[in-house]
Design a protein around this motif. Sequence first.
Motif, short mmCIF file in Angstrom:
data_model
loop_
_atom_site.label_atom_id
_atom_site.label_comp_id
_atom_site.label_asym_id
_atom_site.label_seq_id
_atom_site.Cartn_x
_atom_site.Cartn_y
_atom_site.Cartn_z
N TYR A 145 0.84 -1.20 0.00
CA TYR A 145 0.00 0.00 0.00
C TYR A 145 0.88 1.25 0.00
CZ TYR A 145 -3.60 -3.35 1.28
OH TYR A 145 -4.45 -4.43 1.28
N ALA A 146 0.31 2.34 -0.51
CA ALA A 146 1.02 3.61 -0.58
C ALA A 146 0.15 4.71 0.04
CB ALA A 146 1.39 3.94 -2.03
N GLU A 147 0.69 5.93 0.01
CA GLU A 147 0.00 7.05 0.68
C GLU A 147 -1.35 7.39 0.07
OE1 GLU A 147 4.13 7.41 2.21
OE2 GLU A 147 3.26 6.92 0.26
N ASN A 148 -1.59 6.97 -1.15
CA ASN A 148 -2.89 7.28 -1.78
C ASN A 148 -3.93 6.20 -1.55
OD1 ASN A 148 -1.64 5.39 -3.36
ND2 ASN A 148 -2.08 6.37 -5.33
N ASP A 149 -3.63 5.24 -0.69
CA ASP A 149 -4.61 4.23 -0.31
C ASP A 149 -5.28 4.61 1.00
OD1 ASP A 149 -4.29 2.21 -2.40
OD2 ASP A 149 -2.27 1.93 -1.59
N PHE A 150 -6.58 4.34 1.08
CA PHE A 150 -7.36 4.68 2.27
C PHE A 150 -8.17 3.47 2.71
CE2 PHE A 150 -6.49 8.64 0.19
CZ PHE A 150 -6.32 9.57 1.20
N THR A 151 -8.17 3.21 4.01
CA THR A 151 -8.97 2.12 4.56
C THR A 151 -10.44 2.33 4.29
OG1 THR A 151 -7.41 1.45 6.28
CG2 THR A 151 -9.75 1.13 6.76
N ASP A 152 -11.12 1.26 3.88
CA ASP A 152 -12.57 1.27 3.67
C ASP A 152 -13.21 0.52 4.83
OD1 ASP A 152 -15.18 1.12 2.86
OD2 ASP A 152 -14.79 -0.13 1.09
N LEU A 153 -13.73 1.24 5.79
CA LEU A 153 -14.29 0.61 6.98
C LEU A 153 -15.47 -0.31 6.63
CD1 LEU A 153 -14.19 3.55 9.56
CD2 LEU A 153 -12.60 1.63 9.34
N ASP A 154 -16.21 0.04 5.59
CA ASP A 154 -17.35 -0.79 5.19
C ASP A 154 -16.89 -2.11 4.58
OD1 ASP A 154 -19.17 1.13 6.02
OD2 ASP A 154 -19.18 2.14 4.07
N GLY A 155 -15.64 -2.19 4.14
CA GLY A 155 -15.15 -3.40 3.50
C GLY A 155 -14.44 -4.35 4.44
N MET A 156 -14.36 -4.01 5.73
CA MET A 156 -13.65 -4.86 6.67
C MET A 156 -14.49 -6.07 7.06
SD MET A 156 -11.74 -2.07 9.10
CE MET A 156 -10.88 -3.37 10.02
N TYR A 157 -13.83 -7.24 7.15
CA TYR A 157 -14.54 -8.46 7.52
C TYR A 157 -14.82 -8.51 9.02
CZ TYR A 157 -13.50 -10.15 2.83
OH TYR A 157 -13.43 -10.28 1.46
N PHE A 158 -13.91 -7.97 9.82
CA PHE A 158 -14.07 -7.94 11.26
C PHE A 158 -13.88 -6.50 11.74
CE2 PHE A 158 -12.77 -12.28 10.38
CZ PHE A 158 -13.63 -13.02 11.21
N SER A 159 -14.73 -6.04 12.62
CA SER A 159 -14.58 -4.71 13.19
C SER A 159 -13.33 -4.68 14.07
CB SER A 159 -15.82 -4.33 14.00
OG SER A 159 -15.99 -5.21 15.09
N TRP A 160 -12.71 -3.52 14.14
CA TRP A 160 -11.49 -3.33 14.91
C TRP A 160 -11.50 -1.89 15.41
CZ3 TRP A 160 -6.01 -2.92 12.34
CH2 TRP A 160 -5.04 -2.81 13.35
N ALA A 161 -11.68 -1.73 16.72
CA ALA A 161 -11.90 -0.40 17.29
C ALA A 161 -10.76 0.56 16.98
CB ALA A 161 -12.10 -0.52 18.80
N TYR A 162 -9.53 0.10 17.09
CA TYR A 162 -8.38 0.98 16.83
C TYR A 162 -8.41 1.48 15.40
CZ TYR A 162 -3.54 2.47 16.14
OH TYR A 162 -2.42 3.19 15.82
N CYS A 163 -8.66 0.57 14.46
CA CYS A 163 -8.70 0.94 13.04
C CYS A 163 -9.84 1.92 12.77
CB CYS A 163 -8.86 -0.32 12.20
SG CYS A 163 -8.89 -0.04 10.42
N ILE A 164 -11.00 1.65 13.35
CA ILE A 164 -12.15 2.53 13.17
C ILE A 164 -11.86 3.92 13.73
CG2 ILE A 164 -14.55 2.92 13.83
CD1 ILE A 164 -14.86 -0.17 13.78
N GLY A 165 -11.33 3.96 14.95
CA GLY A 165 -11.05 5.24 15.59
C GLY A 165 -10.02 6.05 14.83
N LYS A 166 -8.93 5.41 14.42
CA LYS A 166 -7.88 6.12 13.70
C LYS A 166 -8.37 6.61 12.33
CE LYS A 166 -4.01 6.37 16.07
NZ LYS A 166 -3.35 7.67 16.33
N THR A 167 -9.14 5.77 11.65
CA THR A 167 -9.63 6.15 10.33
C THR A 167 -10.60 7.32 10.41
OG1 THR A 167 -9.35 3.89 9.50
CG2 THR A 167 -10.86 5.32 8.29
N MET A 168 -11.52 7.27 11.36
CA MET A 168 -12.48 8.36 11.52
C MET A 168 -11.78 9.64 11.97
SD MET A 168 -15.68 6.25 13.21
CE MET A 168 -16.79 7.68 13.21
N ALA A 169 -10.76 9.50 12.82
CA ALA A 169 -10.02 10.68 13.28
C ALA A 169 -9.28 11.34 12.12
CB ALA A 169 -9.04 10.28 14.38
N GLU A 170 -8.68 10.54 11.24
CA GLU A 170 -7.99 11.12 10.09
C GLU A 170 -8.97 11.80 9.15
OE1 GLU A 170 -5.10 10.27 6.29
OE2 GLU A 170 -5.90 8.57 7.38
#
Length: 345
Positions: A145-170
């Motif tokens: 992955y590179a800097e122009n890639d962004f996590t898609d929270l809707d595409g995650m198979y398992f929820s992960w609080a840290y990932c959700i929090g960091k993504t929403m904060a960014e």
Amino acid sequence: MQSGLVLVTGANGFVGKWTVLELLRAGFSVRGTVRSESRAEAVRAAVRAHVGEEALSRLTFIRLDLMRDDRWAEAMAGIDAIVHVAAHLVDEEPKDMQVVVGPALEGTERVLRFAVTSGVKRIVMTSSVATVGYGHGLVAGRQTYAENDFTDLDGMYFSWAYCIGKTMAEQTAWAYARNEDLALTTIHPGAILGPALDADVSTSLQMVSGVLDGSAPVMPSNGFSVVDVRDVAAMHVAALQQPETVGQRYLAASDYIPFPQVGRILAEAYPERNITQKTLPDWIIKLLARFGGPMRQIINDIGNEKHYSRDKGEALLGRRFISGKDAVLATAASLIRLGLLKPKV
């Protein structure tokens, strides 16, 4: 920006302390946010061992809470820039996701809101590779992955609080930057290892300590992209010093290291120790992850390798990242020096 007064949130954390240290070394003055005076004293003690009294005289603190408005206007007074490092890390996936998501999202929003009202424009924010490499449908194999890639929270198979929090904060931070004309830069570290400055260490170092002292009887077969904390701190300072970083994201990740490789690195360096060598089958991890707990935090990485481009981050530093092996060994050496390993039974 080569000098000035920088507000560092979460100054008492693993990354926070190193960032304070590197800012002082670079000639900046620092006002660190902490939750208590005892934590302020701990940061002073950790920094004192590496800088002189003149640098230490440029370090002050303010006690406040990331989740409350009290004293934030005071914290922003006279500030030239903000390095927002503060984060809430937990050992395992919480039953209430807001325990992690709340501080990440609401805390970031609070910092930015008071920056706007105080007229502070320059902000460097610690994000994560969690906002980059997830929700893309990868379930097996290797992907870079590179800097122009962004996590898609809707595409995650398992929820992960840290990932959700960091993504929403960014997402919140970039929205503020667009709407309020803020000069924002985000730094996205992988798994942060490296030497601890004192005994108050990050949960990320448990990835080494549990293997090193044998307290973790088994380890997963998957791995993680490592970055040394010294590189992370240096990138924050470099971002402040280089105006062309405004509006940019920077990945901070060196080598991808599977857990079994961590065991081999440590076994070679410390042959006298009872280094964990056994791995846990993926199917057991997948089963346990359904019930939450620590396995839920790695389930999205089981069966695949997430690598991250290092070109842009190394260009920012003007050198190569510290290797993953050296970061592991530096972590181990500091854990031993500080007496933070569990005794042999």
